[in-house]
Structure formats: C-alpha cells, structure tokens
Design a protein around this motif. Structure first.
Motif, mmCIF file in Angstrom:
data_model
loop_
_atom_site.group_PDB
_atom_site.id
_atom_site.type_symbol
_atom_site.label_atom_id
_atom_site.label_comp_id
_atom_site.label_asym_id
_atom_site.label_seq_id
_atom_site.Cartn_x
_atom_site.Cartn_y
_atom_site.Cartn_z
ATOM 1 N N CYS A 120 -63.411 -8.793 -45.847
ATOM 2 C CA CYS A 120 -64.055 -7.483 -45.685
ATOM 3 C C CYS A 120 -64.512 -6.891 -47.008
ATOM 4 C CB CYS A 120 -63.150 -6.474 -44.973
ATOM 5 S SG CYS A 120 -62.895 -6.877 -43.256
ATOM 6 N N ASN A 154 -68.352 -16.513 -35.891
ATOM 7 C CA ASN A 154 -69.465 -16.856 -35.005
ATOM 8 C C ASN A 154 -70.800 -16.396 -35.563
ATOM 9 O OD1 ASN A 154 -67.750 -17.962 -33.023
ATOM 10 N ND2 ASN A 154 -67.308 -15.901 -32.238
ATOM 11 N N GLU A 202 -70.170 -12.323 -35.911
ATOM 12 C CA GLU A 202 -68.887 -11.637 -35.771
ATOM 13 C C GLU A 202 -67.750 -12.516 -36.254
ATOM 14 O OE1 GLU A 202 -67.899 -10.801 -31.740
ATOM 15 O OE2 GLU A 202 -67.906 -12.907 -31.162
ATOM 16 N N ILE A 203 -66.675 -11.827 -36.617
ATOM 17 C CA ILE A 203 -65.478 -12.509 -37.081
ATOM 18 C C ILE A 203 -64.322 -12.017 -36.229
ATOM 19 C CG2 ILE A 203 -63.902 -12.829 -39.013
ATOM 20 C CD1 ILE A 203 -66.867 -11.857 -40.401
ATOM 21 N N LEU A 204 -63.594 -12.968 -35.624
ATOM 22 C CA LEU A 204 -62.464 -12.596 -34.780
ATOM 23 C C LEU A 204 -61.185 -13.092 -35.441
ATOM 24 C CD1 LEU A 204 -63.884 -13.664 -31.296
ATOM 25 C CD2 LEU A 204 -63.971 -11.400 -32.344
ATOM 26 N N LYS A 217 -59.406 -10.775 -31.879
ATOM 27 C CA LYS A 217 -59.951 -9.420 -31.932
ATOM 28 C C LYS A 217 -60.873 -9.293 -33.122
ATOM 29 C CE LYS A 217 -55.735 -7.691 -30.436
ATOM 30 N NZ LYS A 217 -54.617 -7.411 -31.269
ATOM 31 N N LYS A 218 -61.811 -8.370 -32.982
ATOM 32 C CA LYS A 218 -62.783 -8.199 -34.061
ATOM 33 C C LYS A 218 -62.065 -7.790 -35.349
ATOM 34 C CE LYS A 218 -67.573 -6.505 -34.065
ATOM 35 N NZ LYS A 218 -67.895 -7.054 -35.313
ATOM 36 N N LEU A 219 -62.440 -8.438 -36.416
ATOM 37 C CA LEU A 219 -61.787 -8.189 -37.705
ATOM 38 C C LEU A 219 -62.131 -6.789 -38.212
ATOM 39 C CD1 LEU A 219 -60.307 -9.799 -40.169
ATOM 40 C CD2 LEU A 219 -62.594 -9.859 -41.100
ATOM 41 N N THR A 220 -61.105 -6.035 -38.615
ATOM 42 C CA THR A 220 -61.342 -4.719 -39.211
ATOM 43 C C THR A 220 -60.745 -4.706 -40.616
ATOM 44 O OG1 THR A 220 -59.252 -3.853 -38.411
ATOM 45 C CG2 THR A 220 -61.157 -3.567 -36.969
#
Lengths: 304, 443
Positions: free
Chosen positions: A51, A7, A59-61, A65-68
């Motif tokens: 990453c 997004n 943001e990237i989901l 869920k938020k990408l870690t």
C-alpha cells in the motif's frame, strides 16, 4: 486457501507502464518467488502490496478480502535497498521500527529479546548502527521485519551482503517461519536459492508476467528431453538421438535426447534389455537457464 | 501512541539529546545575560568602596557645594597640602586631595586634584560638575536679577520625548519606541533564525532518511505524509523547547545573579546610574548613557504587552515554520544529495532574506505600504509582522495575516506531501521544476 491474490493489476508512471495486467496467487504457508530482471516491475508490485502506491486498476485480495492500508501491519517487508539511522543505537532503533508496526513496548521488548538471543547479538543492543558491518546491519533488519509475526513476509534480495554461513542461517529461519504458518514472497536474482526455497514463482519481465507456476512443473515443462545414462556397455535405443557416448574407465556415459512421445519408463524398459544401467538422470534445465532463456527471447513489449 | 506520535517523539528525543542542541540551549542565555550584565556589574564595582576626598579650601567658599554621597565622602581640612604628600594616616583610606586656592568665579583654574593613583574620569567630572553648578548659581545671584535662577533653570531644557499610545478606548499607554523596536527586531530575527535553521534541519533530515534508504523500511509501516508531518512537528517542538528554555534560563540566570550580587542588580545599578547623572553632567559619560537607557527600558517594560507579543510570536513562529518546513521537506525528498539541495532551496531562502530586509524598513515606517503588504504575504508576514506588532497594528490586519498564513501552510503542506510521497522513493533521477509540478498533480 490463498493468502494473497493479485488480479489484473496495472500501474503506470508518467506514461511508462510499470505493471501490465499482472495477476498471481500466493498459497498460504508457501514460499513464493518473484523473479525478473532489474527494472521489470517487481519493486512496484511489492510496493503496491504494501500500500505504498496504489494500482491504476486491478485488485488485491488478502485472505479473500480487499487489501486495505490497515492490513499492512500484517505484512513484514524487507526492501532491497535498506538502511537504518546511523546515529541511533541498535536496540532503540529496533524498538522504534517495531512500535511503528503497531507493537506495544512490552511485546516489542519481549520479541526483540528472543530474536537477539537467537541470533546471539545481545551485545549489539547499545551499539550505534554505524559501528556495525553491512551484514550485521542486515541481520538487525531481518529481525525488525519478522518481529511482529506478520502473516505475510516480503523479502527483497534477503541474502545480499551475507556470507554463506549467515545466508544459510537466514535460509533456515525463512523455512522455519514458513513452517510456523507464515507466507513468504521472495524476490531475488539468486536462482539457486529459488530452486531451494520456492514452491511457486512468477517471472516478471518488462511489466508483464511471462512465466508462472510451480517450480517443479516449470522445470519439467522447459525440459529439453535430455538424459544422461551410465551403463556397463554401450547401447543404441530406439527413437532417440544420441549426442555423445564416451567410455569412462569401463563405464559408458551417454547423453541423448529422447524422441517425442517416449516416456522415461518406456526408454528404461528398452534399455534394460540391452545393458546394465548404473544411473539414469534427466537433465532438467536450472532456474538460471530458464530465467535467461525466458528473458532474452521475450518479444518486444506491445502496447497497453 | 499513534504512529505519528512515535515518529514525533523519536525526532524530538534524538535531537534534544544531541550535544550541539544542549550546548546551544544552555550557552545562548548565558551569553545573552552576560551581554546585559557585564556593563551593569562593572559599573556596580565602583560603588562598593567608599572614597575619601580631603578638601583644602583656602577660600572657605565651597563648604556647601561639596556634598558627600554614597560613593564619595568629602573631608574638610586646614592642614597644608604637604602633610598629605607624606602619607599621613587619617583612619580612612585616602583617595585624593582637592586643593582650592582662589575664588573659582574669577579664577576657574584655581583648583587641583592630587592623588597617588590616576584620578578616574568619573570623580573628576563629578567634582567639576558640583563646583560648576555652585559657581554658576553664585554668578547668577551676583546679577541681582529677581528669579533669574528660575529663568535659567527653565531655559535649560532636557528634551526627552516620551511616546504615549492611545489604545482603542482612548486610554493612554506609555511606551518607548526604542524598546518596541528592539523587541520587535529581536523577535523578527528569532523567527528568521528558527525558520532557517530548523527548516534546513527538516530538509537534511528528510534527505538523510532518503539516502540511507531507511525510508524504504519505514514507509511500509506508516504513510509518507505521517512520516513527513512527524518530522516537521517533532522539529517544531525542538524549536519551541529551545525558545522556552532560553527565556526560562535567561530569567533564572538574571534572578540568580541579582541575588548573588546582593540587593538586586537592577534597582541598585539604576539608582547609582541616576545619582551620577544628578549633578547635571553632560560631559561624555557614555557609560551612564547606556545605564540611563537601561533605566528607560525598565520603566517602559510596564507599558509593554508581553503576553500578547509572546502568543503572537508563537503563532507566527509556528505558522512561518510550518509554511517553510513543509517546502524544505519536499525539497529534501526530491533531491538525491546535499549539493542538489542548494539549487532548490534558493527560491525558499530568498523570500526569507527579503523578509528580514522588509522588516528593517518596516521598523522605520510601520504603517507604510511595504510593511502592510509584507505583513500579509505569508512568506514574509511572520517576520515583518513581528516588527510591526509593537506599533499597535489594527486587529483586523493581524487576524487577516494569520488567516492567510494558516491557509497558506495548509496549502504548502498539501503540495509538499504530494512531492514528498513521490520523491522519497525516487532515486537517481535529476528532478526539474516541471517534474516536481507533475508529482503534485499525481492522483
């Protein structure tokens, strides 16, 4: 359910915009094409998904869920520019890369054995990488990418360096992986393979997404309303612009552009009254045409 | 195993298994031992056979002067010289015939040494030393001055300065300035060589990963910082392995040789060296000079704190290595090919080279301002401090220098990590110092 959602990602490198407000959605279990000319920002986007670099904003989901950075172990990435340690043995190297992905020694050995057998390359295990040809090294690399059964696979130009036979094997493997539930992002310049493999695409140019959607929809929407019709006798349909009509050994081949608001069925109904139709084909633009047209006609990039 | 552990173990095993590493690791101690052992061994060879010297003394004055020792046996004979010319068998093999015709105090050249082979210098100077001493004593006795012998003996001064250090408690500690210097210089050079060779290994390793593009694959599994640190630590372990192998192998080879040569080379060789020196010969015996130096070293080794030196060596080696290796890694990541590395590694090699020169000057003046400052500045301290160390540097200076070194390598590693992160994925761009600085400031 969407596997990956991106997004409004913005990324800037030393004053230059690499990605400008990029958004895309990758449905689970699909093959997604990421297209664009060289330097458009595809690799930057892929690196952000991995990453390797962080976006300036957006943001990237992943799975909603938020990408870690911990999620990266569920991603397999085959970069466009790829290499292996030349002096290392194929098996050791594949093992090393697998273990860096978090696999245990036991799992890695088992998975490597399976794939080496599947590709019939068991006897490469103790060869040094420098002894392999480019295509052979690519195969090894493909295996190391998919070895840990990631949910998301990112292939950057996977077919470069492969002969048609091996490219075909690879295509089948990619589709098989999709059928097993993996989601694949696929970046390439080879538009034929896009038509063959991808359900959805995003076309990136000059840091922006300029075209996005299902491949079928895009091709339909880019339609020039051209048709090629073969019939036993010539005809003159209503509300159409005939480009050419030739007699080919008693068969008439007509190329025409439909008038607006005329559907294929309406046209067919009219033609059936005039002649026997042998074939009826809509001339959809190829992805290649669409790519070239979109990229070359795009207006110069605006400000941030 | 953590990812950084996997990287470390790959870097370590691939390097340790290399032929060049094995060759260097096993050959260097052999060379080192050979350098010390061959002169000792050669001097030992002389002692193996007993040599008989027939003495024909027409004056009968020198029976007491010529005393047999481990190497030479003097056999007195009344037979004329010509008897020996015709190879008369005497049971023992004969080395030479010493023929004294007149009183040597009046006719010093009335002595000859006959032999079938060339008489060696050692035997000649040994006999002339014995006879010279004896004649000198006789002459002194002839002056009839009481205690003259003692007076002369006292006036003969062999100046041998032993250096004694006072430690913090005021206790005395015997040490040898030469030995301290040698050990200090050796460890300084070792650190210099390790930093240079292993630092450039880090640089070329990073560059190789970049040019072969494998980094693109790996970087999606591990963080760039982990990859960089894994390489740096792995190579540091290779360096330490090599260092300890050298020490262990040198000890093993030395011990093995001592056993092989029977009775321990060090004690025997030193004994014989001392025996040869005993009759007070000053006549150009360079071989026994080196032997007495070795004796000196063996003696003063007891006064040397090996453990402390070893621990500090490892600390300074690691500190200096980490400081430079991280910067070498940054350079390797920033450039695209081998030729470009030279331009950027210059600013790193210059301080290392400077440190070696500073170390040499510091050895001459271990408490001077150059030595002091260079042992605090982190870019020179690992090398310079090693030279100063045997001269009992105040503890606060060592601690301060280590603290500065540690803070500095944390700093350079942090900066290097920033450059590395950007540089490793940047291709086809000619970087400048300005560009590198911009990478450091990226978020």
């Amino acid at each position: 359910m969407n596997l990956l959602e991106i997004n409004n990602v913005v990324k800037q490198y030393s004053g230059q915009l690499a990605l400008n407000d990029v958004s895309l959605i990758v449905p689970r279990g699909s093959v997604y094409g990421l297209l664009g000319p060289n330097g458009a920002g595809k690799t930057t986007l892929i690196r952000i998904i991995n990453c390797i670099t962080a976006p300036d904003s957006g943001e990237i989901l992943l799975n909603g869920k938020k990408l870690t950075p911990a999620d990266v172990r569920n991603i397999g990435y085959l970069p466009e520019e790829r290499g292996l340690y030349k002096k290392m043995k194929v098996g050791e190297q594949a093992m090393y890369l697998a273990r860096l992905k978090g696999m245990t020694k036991h799992d890695a050995t088992k998975a490597l054995k399976y794939w080496f057998e599947k590709f019939e390359i068991q006897d490469w295990w103790n060869k040094k990488v420098e002894e392999l040809s480019k295509g052979m090294a690519q195969k090894v690399q493909f295996i190391t990418t998919i070895l840990h059964n990631p949910d998301l696979l990112i292939f950057d130009e996977p077919f470069s360096g492969f002969d048609p036979v091996n490219a075909d094997i690879l295509k089948k493997e990619i589709l098989a992986l999709r059928d097993k539930g993996a989601t694949i992002i696929f970046s390439t310049h080879n538009m034929e393979s896009v038509e063959e493999l991808c359900e959805n695409i995003s076309l990136v140019n000059k840091a922006r997404i300029v075209l996005q959607g299902k491949v079928a929809d895009i091709r339909a929407s880019q339609s020039t309303r051209s048709l090629v019709i073969r019939s036993s006798t010539p005809f003159t349909p209503y509300n159409c612009n005939i480009i050419s009509q030739t007699d080919k050994n008693g068969m008439f081949e007509t190329t025409l552009v439909k008038g607006s608001n005329l559907s294929n069925n309406e046209l067919l109904a009219e033609l059936m009254k005039q002649t026997d139709i042998v074939s009826f084909e809509e001339l959809l633009p190829t992805m290649n045409d669409i790519f070239i047209r979109t990229v070359t006609t795009q207006p110069p990039k605006g400000g941030v | 195993m953590s990812k950084i552990g996997i990287i470390i173990s790959r870097e370590y095993t691939t390097r340790v298994m290399k032929k060049s590493f094995l060759l260097l690791t096993f050959l260097t101690p052999l060379l080192f031992v050979a350098m010390i052992m061959i002169p000792l061994w050669l001097s030992n060879i002389h002692d193996d056979t007993l040599k008989n010297i027939i003495v024909i003394d027409k004056t009968g004055l020198y029976h007491d002067a010529l005393k047999s020792n481990d190497t030479y046996t003097f056999v007195f004979s009344d037979k004329p010289l010509d008897n020996f010319r015709k190879k008369e068998k005497t049971g023992n093999e004969l080395t030479a015939v010493l023929y004294i015709t007149a009183d040597l105090s009046t006719k010093p050249n009335a002595v000859s040494l006959y032999s079938e082979k060339q008489v060696n210098v050692e035997l000649k100077s040994y006999i002339s030393g014995l006879l010279g001493d004896f004649v000198q004593k006789q002459k002194l006795a002839g002056y009839n001055i009481p205690n003259l012998k003692e007076v002369v003996e006292k006036s003969k001064t062999n100046v041998d300065i032993s250096t004694i250090k006072w430690n913090a408690d005021g206790q005395e500690k015997e040490g040898s300035a030469e030995l301290a210097l040698i050990i200090g210089m050796i460890s300084a050079f070792l650190i210099y060589i390790f930093i240079m060779s292993y630092g450039s290994q880090v640089m070329s390793g990073v560059l190789q990963e970049k040019t072969s593009r494998i980094v693109e694959v790996i970087i999606s599994s591990v963080k760039p910082f982990e990859l960089m640190m894994g390489k740096i630590i792995g190579i540091a372990l290779v360096g330490l392995t090599q260092f300890f192998m050298w020490i262990a192998l040198t000890l093993i080879i030395t011990a093995g040789l001592s056993v092989f040569m029977g009775g321990g080379i060090d004690t025997e060789a030193i004994q014989s060296a001392q025996q040869i020196n005993m009759p007070g010969m000053q006549s150009g015996m360079s071989q026994s000079d080196t032997q007495s130096m070795i004796t000196e070293i063996y003696k003063s080794l007891n006064g040397f704190d090996f453990f402390k030196t070893l621990v500090l060596f490892i600390i300074y080696f690691l500190g200096g290595y980490l400081l430079y290796a991280s910067l070498f890694a940054a350079i390797g990541s920033a450039v695209d090919n081998e030729t470009d590395t030279q331009q950027f590694s210059m600013p790193l090699t210059i301080p290392i080279l400077f440190a070696i020169y500073a170390a040499i000057y510091s050895a001459q003046n271990p408490d001077g301002p150059l030595a002091f400052w260079c042992s605090l500045i982190p870019f020179t301290s690992p090398i310079v401090m090693m030279v100063r160390l045997p001269f009992d540097v105040p503890a606060w200076q060592i601690v301060l220098s280590i603290v500065i070194l540690v803070l500095s390598f944390i700093g350079t590693t942090w900066i290097a990590g920033k450059i590395y992160r950007t540089g490793i994925l940047m291709y086809g761009k000619k970087v400048s110092w300005k560009e590198l600085w911009r990478w450091v400031r990226y978020k």
